[in-house]
Design a protein around this motif. Structure first.
Motif, PDB file in Angstrom:
ATOM      1  N   THR A  35       0.829  -1.205   0.000  1.00 30.90           N
ATOM      2  CA  THR A  35       0.000   0.000   0.000  1.00 30.90           C
ATOM      3  C   THR A  35       0.862   1.253   0.000  1.00 30.90           C
ATOM      4  O   THR A  35       0.560   2.235  -0.675  1.00 30.90           O
ATOM      5  N   THR A  38       1.988   1.828  -3.480  1.00 27.46           N
ATOM      6  CA  THR A  38       0.912   2.379  -4.310  1.00 27.46           C
ATOM      7  C   THR A  38       0.733   3.866  -4.035  1.00 27.46           C
ATOM      8  O   THR A  38       0.556   4.672  -4.959  1.00 27.46           O
ATOM      9  N   ALA A  64       5.452   1.380 -10.144  1.00 24.60           N
ATOM     10  CA  ALA A  64       4.286   0.528  -9.879  1.00 24.60           C
ATOM     11  C   ALA A  64       4.567  -0.912 -10.303  1.00 24.60           C
ATOM     12  O   ALA A  64       4.204  -1.858  -9.592  1.00 24.60           O
TER      13      ALA A  64
END
Length: 96
Positions: A35, A38, A64
């Protein structure tokens, strides 16, 4: 408005790091690090929008992809140790 988005992302990244360090189990920590990655991609994209540098979007896409591949590799590695009962075994009891 974009500056507020950067501040909000930064706060969310800090909270995610706290979750990664204090997480109850290994898989929760791995999820928190994913997370964080991201949110880093979003941070880079918003920063590229603010600064007017379109090449930062390409860097965000590469980051990413690296984040995704690394997360899958770490999960496969810890799953293998979990099956053996090795050092990567989760701290939680499995549901029965």
């Amino acid at each position: 408005m974009l500056v507020a988005a950067i501040v909000a992302l930064f706060v969310a990244m800090l909270l995610t790091l706290v979750r990664a360090f204090l997480g109850p189990g290994l898989y929760n920590r791995i999820l928190a690090i994913n997370t964080f990655g991201t949110k880093t991609v979003l941070f880079i994209a918003v920063l590229g929008t603010i600064s007017g540098r379109p090449h930062l979007f390409e860097i965000a896409v590469v980051y990413a992809l690296v984040n995704f591949v690394t997360t899958i590799a770490v999960l496969r590695f810890t799953h293998r140790d979990d099956l053996r009962g090795g050092p990567g075994a989760p701290d939680e009891e499995p549901a029965r």
